[in-house]
Design a protein around this motif. Structure first.
Motif, PDB file in Angstrom:
ATOM      1  N   ALA A   3       0.829  -1.203   0.000  1.00  0.00           N
ATOM      2  CA  ALA A   3       0.000   0.000   0.000  1.00  0.00           C
ATOM      3  C   ALA A   3       0.866   1.257   0.000  1.00  0.00           C
ATOM      4  O   ALA A   3       0.544   2.249  -0.664  1.00  0.00           O
ATOM      5  CB  ALA A   3      -0.933  -0.012   1.203  1.00  0.00           C
ATOM      6  N   THR A   4       1.968   1.218   0.724  1.00  0.00           N
ATOM      7  CA  THR A   4       2.843   2.405   0.780  1.00  0.00           C
ATOM      8  C   THR A   4       3.342   2.786  -0.617  1.00  0.00           C
ATOM      9  O   THR A   4       3.576   3.962  -0.905  1.00  0.00           O
ATOM     10  CB  THR A   4       4.015   2.144   1.745  1.00  0.00           C
ATOM     11  OG1 THR A   4       3.468   1.870   3.037  1.00  0.00           O
ATOM     12  CG2 THR A   4       4.942   3.343   1.847  1.00  0.00           C
ATOM     13  N   MET A   5       3.459   1.813  -1.491  1.00  0.00           N
ATOM     14  CA  MET A   5       3.874   2.103  -2.869  1.00  0.00           C
ATOM     15  C   MET A   5       2.791   2.864  -3.639  1.00  0.00           C
ATOM     16  O   MET A   5       3.037   3.391  -4.721  1.00  0.00           O
ATOM     17  CB  MET A   5       4.224   0.805  -3.618  1.00  0.00           C
ATOM     18  CG  MET A   5       5.357  -0.008  -3.004  1.00  0.00           C
ATOM     19  SD  MET A   5       6.929   0.918  -2.877  1.00  0.00           S
ATOM     20  CE  MET A   5       7.049   1.164  -1.095  1.00  0.00           C
ATOM     21  N   LEU A   6       1.578   2.902  -3.072  1.00  0.00           N
ATOM     22  CA  LEU A   6       0.480   3.621  -3.728  1.00  0.00           C
ATOM     23  C   LEU A   6       0.369   5.077  -3.282  1.00  0.00           C
ATOM     24  O   LEU A   6      -0.451   5.831  -3.797  1.00  0.00           O
ATOM     25  CB  LEU A   6      -0.850   2.909  -3.454  1.00  0.00           C
ATOM     26  CG  LEU A   6      -0.936   1.443  -3.873  1.00  0.00           C
ATOM     27  CD1 LEU A   6      -2.371   0.965  -3.750  1.00  0.00           C
ATOM     28  CD2 LEU A   6      -0.420   1.219  -5.269  1.00  0.00           C
ATOM     29  N   SER A   7       1.171   5.476  -2.312  1.00  0.00           N
ATOM     30  CA  SER A   7       1.122   6.879  -1.861  1.00  0.00           C
ATOM     31  C   SER A   7       1.634   7.815  -2.948  1.00  0.00           C
ATOM     32  O   SER A   7       1.139   8.920  -3.104  1.00  0.00           O
ATOM     33  CB  SER A   7       2.005   7.071  -0.624  1.00  0.00           C
ATOM     34  OG  SER A   7       1.396   6.533   0.512  1.00  0.00           O
ATOM     35  N   ASP A   8       2.656   7.374  -3.687  1.00  0.00           N
ATOM     36  CA  ASP A   8       3.293   8.289  -4.626  1.00  0.00           C
ATOM     37  C   ASP A   8       3.899   7.560  -5.823  1.00  0.00           C
ATOM     38  O   ASP A   8       3.549   7.835  -6.975  1.00  0.00           O
ATOM     39  CB  ASP A   8       4.382   9.086  -3.881  1.00  0.00           C
ATOM     40  CG  ASP A   8       5.152  10.060  -4.758  1.00  0.00           C
ATOM     41  OD1 ASP A   8       5.044  10.009  -5.989  1.00  0.00           O
ATOM     42  OD2 ASP A   8       5.884  10.892  -4.206  1.00  0.00           O
TER      43      ASP A   8
END
Lengths: 362, 362, 362, 362
Positions: free
Chosen positions: D157-162
């Motif tokens: 999910a953290t890869m979807l922040s930016d």
């Protein structure tokens, strides 16, 4: 006329047009709406109008509308009071009220499909009290109202609450009207005429309009229709096919809402064409897929999202679009029962949009 | 096997699958086709296949197909002879035959709607003799044939004549399948499976496929369906709505062609969704516009244009698309009557696409 | 005047405007063109015009144009002779000549990018002899000529050969002009004015036009510009930013072809805006990506494809587009040297498009 | 590990990575953020990561970032506290933090251009304190956070922040990557690899990736690149042109941000191609419009809007996209200074995305 000083009832009561069950409407006293949620605004209504849908409601056709409901989902007004979380407006701002309430947060709103907002959509004058009143509560004010430049005429702006975005989005945009197209609009009532006005924004080569009523066809011609077809003899399809040398039309806009007019659309559409449904239908239609399966057509339905309202506002503001052309009658808001009478007999009265102005409290 | 030297009949006669009126087909001797117009090519057919439409023709359902017609509109072959105005090919070139003949000049062709080419469209094996023969005449060869790189397998290429572009254009492209979408495909026959394979080019989150036949559903699962629904109990709609937590699907692809499957599509479509019709329908359908008028849906029909053939060819060539997965049976071209028997009993025989190879004259 | 009977030279010779190396042009006798390929047509030119590009050629700027070349890539005429494989026309048909020759068969043509046709593109008056002559050979006639309805005026139609599709495709379509947009057009020469005329097909709210020449700005205003900016004081950017309350413009159309005007475009573009280059550039430009990388802008280049010609023809035919407004001067074809003199001093002569009519052979 | 009971400092203090002027960073004590506006949320950060932009900030390249700022604009966490007007979340909800703050109300937000939100945009770890801390305040929480299903892995999910929306929106969507395309990605750092992963959602035929670093090219190959080109010898352009038989590429994605890599893009683009800039540039580039004016190309720039985040979340959730592939190193949040050291030496350390997990307070 100057607005009276705050004196008792005047600050808490108001007049409103209330649905009292099938066939019954009244102009009666009601308490003024108050802020319920921090995202609400209370708008003092200065201009409103009556929609064909309001007549459906009065017939008892819409089960979501219950007795006691204040009708109306169109209008212009002035911000009277704001919830603590309305960030975009100030008290006294002149605003356009969208017929669609949009929370701006749900997945539908985030993709521009405000009509299906999970807690909004078309709720004004339907599931909550509406604009045919001296005051109205607008939920999600930041995303359901539009700031109105002082230069924009109230009557013109009122046409942007519902009728013009409906003609444009459901008819013209969905029909993908392009320069050079041949467009047929079936129905020359207010919504058909709204499609007619907004179709011209995309410069079709021809706009053929079809109706049973000669006067409406005349109006349509004056508003830009290049051909008019009176369908009262049942030969509209033949005439349109002849006009197009049997090629059919690029875009057929259904602006009535009955099987007969839907049938005209599917009979005249050219291969590769688009049928854009605007009409509110009460019955299923027979779709001739046994013929049209190989026709490369696109058929769309839509409840207006009012995503085009900011664009229409720019066009009205810059003088490119004369929205007032749709207005045929004007009344004081207090004369709204009379206005309903006129609008219910639109053909006979030669009525298009009937505007109500609340000059008493300006 | 080496091609025999020119010896009398061999150079002027050939074998072909001929429609002889409703219910009748024969593998019989016919004269070889010859160049009629300067834009024609004669193609020696090396691979062909049978389409569901051929079965419809054999039932007598298509009035445009008359007795004596050589059937078939799919295949791969080698250029045998060229009209003087074919500019893009040479004798001996390996080519893919498009099911759609395109003149490249008319207004429909110029806008990419080859299906409605004013002198072409779907005419092969319909209004002119087709590909289920040793040789076939292809009109407008420059714009109706595609050069086939040597590395591309004939069987895979044959899937690009009709079935894959049909699934892709009528189903996936018209359905506007996007990454993250939930797609339902109604029907797991060859065209439904073609939609299934090509939908994956756009990375939907889920592909639900619906069919009455358990084996086909298994095949669908192996080809990438993420959910399968057996509709034999009449509860497909309930199941799909449950799978989507009552939200409905973004795209519903109708790949059967009957009112029941069309109904499933209109019952499961989410607001804002697209219904893409692929099936060939023989009857009108009841379209529930009284419910869907406000649903912001798009319904499309289409006869395949084969505009995506060059793109599909690149994907097959680069190994990104395994088109051969649709082939279940292989026969010699001379065994075509047997192949028809298998294909007519597709469910029982577990047949998908049945490929015919003409090895005798290679 | 009646066309003379076939009498010797008249049937094999003609007059033409010939490029004779940098700075040199002559109106001289040349043999009439003849059919070379079966897809050719010979067109008797009745109307032609001079393009800014012709002036560039005369300066020696285009290495593809060699001495002896007949110039011109625009015009209207009558079919005089047809190759055996031209299917869409008959001798005597009135036709519009596209500046772009399209084979209709190559991969570029099949995707509508005729400008990059593998054996065509802009070749008329460039790599092959052009239209500033009594007769011209048009390759790929089926897909490079357009049938002209008798009602369409020749002068108006001549504007559809190049200038109007260039303004529309390279400027307006690539700039994605939409209703309500603020559009800036940099350059009020013929191509800038063509962008101005065609931008109005999409109903922008404002069209600001920028030029150094006061007369051209006046013309622009009369053709629909809502604001004009004289850039001779070097303050065009400031003025446009002020006009837009520092928001910038939605679309900037570069219609000159030099670094200075490109700079204006990149300085005034709003976040989310489109810069559409129409100008022919001779030098690189400095692109301020260090500022614009985060601006969500789109910058496009394009050689006109003339894909919009059929659409423009419908609009001219239906009276929606008055293409003749671009014509400032008219001459006999035989006066073409004089016409060139005028056109070379366009600012001084207040020239826009200069039309040449060949009445002698009508 | 269980979260400690509320005991004094623990409820008001926290640790955070603070920018202390060019070249200086510290992991220091800071007060916990508190609700400032009714639309804010306080999120307990459970996972965060370092962006290349953070390194630029540390060099002092971004004047908007002042000393004392907590860095970081990516991460996943748990709602700790909510402003009174946050309607979509509850305390304890697991959320994805978007790098872009969107008010949802302004004209930019209403058209999906959140990057240019009039009061938001990229402000986290820039104009307001960011996510490289135990807690972070998120303005406009309803429209700047996304509910995270329990099944979705925090790292993914953290890869979807930016990083993934940036590669997708600025590179792939703007580059209009289509099935069958040839795509070149210049730069195999994290954002180039994000473009590589997301380009595959649209099934290009080939993806060529260019970098100076052999290891990164190996990684790229393992993530789906079909061809890799080491540009260290300065011959990348020649190689790519050879790979495409001199046709050039359909899409060139600039994922570095310097003139040299921009040059590669403009040298390899095919007529009709798209150059999508993703890199953050510090200098202007020379744009070869003297060659490209006739190339029908499209060049785009974009600051990520994160409009694709919901779609990417569906793809990660359904297992179609393995976002974790971009993670090379994992640390405790308290080890962030060490993580920065690794990330600053990415080539040597073979680092892609470096994930920080705050397990101490889970």
């Amino acid at each position: 006329m100057k607005r009276p000083a705050n004196d008792g009832d005047n600050t808490t009561g108001m007049k409103a047009l209330v649905y009292q069950g099938p066939g019954c409407r009244a102009w009666e006293d009601r308490p003024r709406p108050t802020i319920i949620q921090a995202t609400d605004a209370i708008v003092r209504v200065t201009t409103t109008t009556i929609c064909g849908t309001d007549l459906h409601i009065l017939k008892g056709d819409l089960p979501t509308v219950t007795s006691g409901r204040i009708l109306g989902h169109e209008g212009v007004g002035v911000i009277e009071e704001l919830g603590t979380n309305v960030l975009s407006f100030h008290k006294g701002d002149k605003v356009l009220i969208s017929c669609i309430t949009s929370c701006g947060r749900c997945s539908f709103c985030r993709k521009g499909m405000y009509s299906h907002c999970s807690t909004g959509g078309w709720i004004l004058g339907n599931q909550i009290d509406g604009t045919q009143a001296e005051y109205v509560r607008i939920p999600y004010a930041d995303t359901s109202l539009y700031a109105l430049p002082a230069e924009v005429d109230d009557e013109a702006a009122t046409m942007l609450s519902d009728i013009l975005p409906t003609g444009l989005e459901c008819g013209v945009v969905n029909g993908q009207v392009k320069p050079g197209d041949i467009v047929a609009i079936i129905g020359a009532g207010p919504v058909g005429l709204a499609a007619l006005l907004t179709a011209q924004l995309y410069s079709p080569a021809e706009i053929v309009i079809v109706d049973l009523d000669g006067h409406r066809l005349e109006v349509a011609r004056s508003l830009g229709a290049t051909k008019v077809v009176n369908s009262s003899d049942g030969k509209a399809v033949d005439r349109i096919m002849a006009l197009t040398y049997d090629a059919g039309v690029d875009v057929a806009i259904e602006a009535v809402g009955i099987p007969t007019t839907f049938d005209i659309c599917q009979s005249i559409i050219a291969p590769g064409g688009r049928i854009a449904n605007v009409g509110v239908h009460g019955k299923p239609v027979e779709f001739h897929i046994e013929r049209l399966w190989s026709y490369n057509i696109t058929l769309t339905t839509r409840l207006v999202d009012t995503v085009t309202t900011p664009m229409l506002l720019k066009l009205v503001h810059s003088g490119r679009l004369d929205a007032k052309k749709l207005v045929s009658h004007r009344f004081e808001l207090s004369e709204i029962l009379k206005a309903y009478d006129i609008f219910e007999n639109a053909a006979k009265e030669r009525a298009l949009k009937v505007v109500l102005k609340n000059t008493s409290i300006m």
